[in-house]
Scaffold this active site. Structure first.
Site, PDB file in Angstrom:
ATOM      1  N   CYS A 125       0.823  -1.217   0.000  1.00 24.95           N
ATOM      2  CA  CYS A 125       0.000   0.000   0.000  1.00 24.95           C
ATOM      3  C   CYS A 125       0.853   1.262   0.000  1.00 24.95           C
ATOM      4  CB  CYS A 125      -0.946   0.007   1.192  1.00 24.95           C
ATOM      5  SG  CYS A 125      -2.190  -1.274   1.041  1.00 24.95           S
ATOM      6  N   HIS A 126       1.736   1.363   0.999  1.00 26.30           N
ATOM      7  CA  HIS A 126       2.512   2.588   1.102  1.00 26.30           C
ATOM      8  C   HIS A 126       3.992   2.329   1.306  1.00 26.30           C
ATOM      9  CE1 HIS A 126      -1.669   3.384   2.346  1.00 26.30           C
ATOM     10  NE2 HIS A 126      -1.545   4.328   1.461  1.00 26.30           N
ATOM     11  N   GLY A 127       4.415   1.091   0.967  1.00 23.90           N
ATOM     12  CA  GLY A 127       5.841   0.799   0.909  1.00 23.90           C
ATOM     13  C   GLY A 127       6.584   0.674   2.217  1.00 23.90           C
ATOM     14  N   TYR A 132      -4.816  12.183  -1.283  1.00 23.50           N
ATOM     15  CA  TYR A 132      -4.098  10.939  -1.039  1.00 23.50           C
ATOM     16  C   TYR A 132      -2.603  11.143  -1.305  1.00 23.50           C
ATOM     17  CZ  TYR A 132      -3.470   5.848  -1.014  1.00 23.50           C
ATOM     18  OH  TYR A 132      -3.092   4.569  -0.719  1.00 23.50           O
TER      19      TYR A 132
END
Lengths: 169, 420
Positions: free
Chosen positions: A133-135, B294
């Site tokens: 998702c966000h590493g 986001y």
């Protein structure tokens, strides 16, 4: 304006407001608390897993309280890698010895501590897990090494019921 | 206002109006004096009203067939698509309607930014608008969870986990939001309830938004006050009604294109896979209308600060009337602001683009620069610009530029009086 004097009416006003506020709070609380986990959700507290089929270097993922739990049977290589990390290199310093009492078995919630995704096995820069998702990168002990996640993956309460069965919760 | 002395023509109308002055209200809305120079950017208020009503009507009909339960939600949506008469149409209108709603609201917001519609005396209209925008995002997010696909489930997980960034009470709040230890059935049923409620809250706020608008009246492309009624204004009906109606028709062509020819192009294929708490999709992306925020969230390497930056990016808009220190409303007369305005538009588009890309390497760098610029625009450039910028002369009236506006006041006044 003349000097203010406390009157009987002021007292009544304050007392009524105070009782009213307590009453309102007493009614609001059930409305808020009904959203917390209910008795049936809390009742699903523990689960037993048969791990006899798990060979070293593999991971079993089971569902506990709606969340995936990773059960990893680690190879000697992975254990050595996890135990040889210096504490000062860690974002959230925890000894591997504390996370995996039996070094061969690593049991932890498969939930990234950033925003709750499920990290992928055998991926990332530290041979452990990688969250797509966000590493966030986790090492072979499930400890955060790189990326936005603030903590290591959580180790839940668990015990070996017998040689082949783990009870989580 | 001029409608205080309004009296219905018919006896029955008078009888009714003396008891409930609805006809006075209808007359006010019909005669409402509107600046005669409003361009097509001003038609999006009407378009947004259409979008809201479309969402409410299609939403009500979908709710007749949808089942809010973790075991049945996904199937019930497929049931709507395959079995329910015209179910596919109603659902595609509702799903694409959300995107159309946001498309219109972004144009509406950027129109306000260009023409300074948020400035005194219209701050309350603007703030109500920002609250509506926030509620729209909440409604859209919860609505996206209801089909219980993979993106629904993991989107819900990621967004609710944003609250876990709050120190001390964060984890407790997330458990409370979920009603369990993960996103599950209790989460779905409460999201359905709130998704049903929010559009009606928005409807109420829209009434306040329009009420607040009708106190000072519309801003206009020139951005100066108009006397109303005067020859600077035209009655709302038929002039604005027809113009709004034409713009709405054009908008509906775009809307229909998506519904009939590309109904899934704005969605994610992953959401046609049923929710699975064991597997996270490889690439979680929110709907396009949330992408700029986001990108801001991901550009900050710290969890709490990332959440703070994302929320600030939205809430900063609420204080915009006080951050912009310029007295001149319209960018037409602000040569420097006009350039910064277009840079901001580009900045937000870039943020939207990198928000859809993986957060690594060059994309991450671009996201960080664009995030910094976003805040720089509102917190530094706008306050300073109001003092430093040399603005162009503003015409005396709306009519003046139409008549080939001369900077010579006497000549302009002379021309105007000739018209009279």
């Amino acid at each position: 304006m003349s000097e203010k004097k406390t009157k009987r009416r002021d007292f009544l006003f304050t007392a009524t407001t105070a009782v009213g506020a307590v009453g309102a709070a007493a009614v609001v609380w059930p409305m808020i608390d009904q959203m917390n986990p209910d008795a049936s959700v809390k009742a699903l507290a523990s689960t037993e897993v048969d791990v006899s089929s798990l060979t070293p270097g593999n991971t079993l993922t089971v569902l506990w309280r709606g969340k995936p739990v990773f059960i990893r049977r680690r190879t000697q290589e992975e254990i050595d890698e996890a135990r040889n990390v210096k504490m000062e290199d860690l974002i959230h310093p925890e000894k591997d010895e504390d996370r995996a009492k039996n070094p061969e078995w690593l049991v932890m919630l498969g939930v990234c501590t950033h925003l709750g995704c499920v990290p992928l096995n055998d991926k990332g820069d530290y041979n452990g897990w990688f969250c797509p998702c966000h590493g966030s990168h986790y090492d072979t002990s499930g400890r955060i090494r790189k990326g936005p996640a603030p903590w290591n993956m959580e180790v839940p309460k668990y015990e070996f019921v017998d040689a082949n069965t783990i009870k989580i919760g | 206002m001029s409608d205080h002395d309004y009296r219905p023509k018919s006896k029955l109308g008078q009888w009714f109006n003396d008891r409930l002055p609805l006809l006075t209200l209808a007359n006010h809305l019909t005669d409402y004096p509107t600046p005669k120079n409003l361009n097509y950017w001003w038609t999006f208020g009407g378009i947004l009203t259409f979008c809201l009503i479309t969402q409410i009507v299609t939403g009500l009909t979908l709710a007749m067939h949808y089942i809010a339960h973790a075991d049945m939600a996904f199937e019930s949506v497929e049931h709507i698509m395959r079995d329910v008469n015209y179910g596919w149409l109603i659902r595609y209108i509702h799903a694409n309607g959300a995107s159309m709603f946001f498309l219109a609201v972004y144009i509406h917001i950027f129109r306000s930014l260009f023409y300074g519609s948020y400035k005194a005396p219209r701050e309350i209209i603007w703030i109500i608008g920002i609250i509506i925008y926030l509620l729209m995002m909440a409604a859209a997010f919860m609505g996206y969870v209801l089909p219980w696909g993979q993106m629904s489930f993991w989107g819900a997980t990621v967004i609710t986990n944003l609250f876990s960034a709050i120190p001390l009470v964060g984890e407790g709040i997330v458990t409370w939001l979920w009603g369990g230890y993960s996103v599950d059935n209790p989460t779905l049923t409460r999201f359905f309830t709130l998704h049903y409620l929010i559009p009606f809250l928005i409807l109420g706020l829209v009434v306040l938004h329009i009420w607040a608008l009708h106190v000072p009246g519309n801003n206009n492309p020139v951005g100066i006050d108009v006397k109303k009624p005067s020859k600077d204004t035209v009655p709302f009906h038929p002039y604005i009604v027809i113009k709004d109606g034409f713009a709405l028709l054009m908008f509906m062509i775009v809307f229909a294109f998506f519904v009939f020819y590309a109904p899934n192009i704005l969605g994610h294929a992953d959401n046609y896979i049923e929710a699975n708490p064991m597997v996270t999709p490889a690439h979680i992306v929110p709907e396009w209308y949330l992408l700029p925020f986001y990108a801001i969230l991901r550009s900050v390497p710290d969890k709490l600060l990332g959440v703070v930056a994302m929320l600030s990016a939205i809430l900063i808009l609420a204080v915009l009337p006080w951050l912009d220190t310029s007295k001149i409303r319209s960018a037409v007369f602000r040569p420097l602001y006009k350039q910064f305005y277009w840079i901001l538009v580009a900045d937000v588009l870039i943020l939207g683009y990198v928000g859809a890309m993986p957060a690594e390497g060059l994309y991450l760098l671009i996201a960080r620069v664009a995030t910094a610029y976003y805040f720089l625009h509102f917190l530094v450039i706008l306050p300073i610009l109001g003092f430093k910028e040399k603005t162009l002369p503003v015409p005396l009236s709306i009519t003046e530029p139409v008549l080939g506006g001369s900077p010579n006041l006497a000549a302009a006044k002379n021309k105007e009086s000739k018209i009279e």
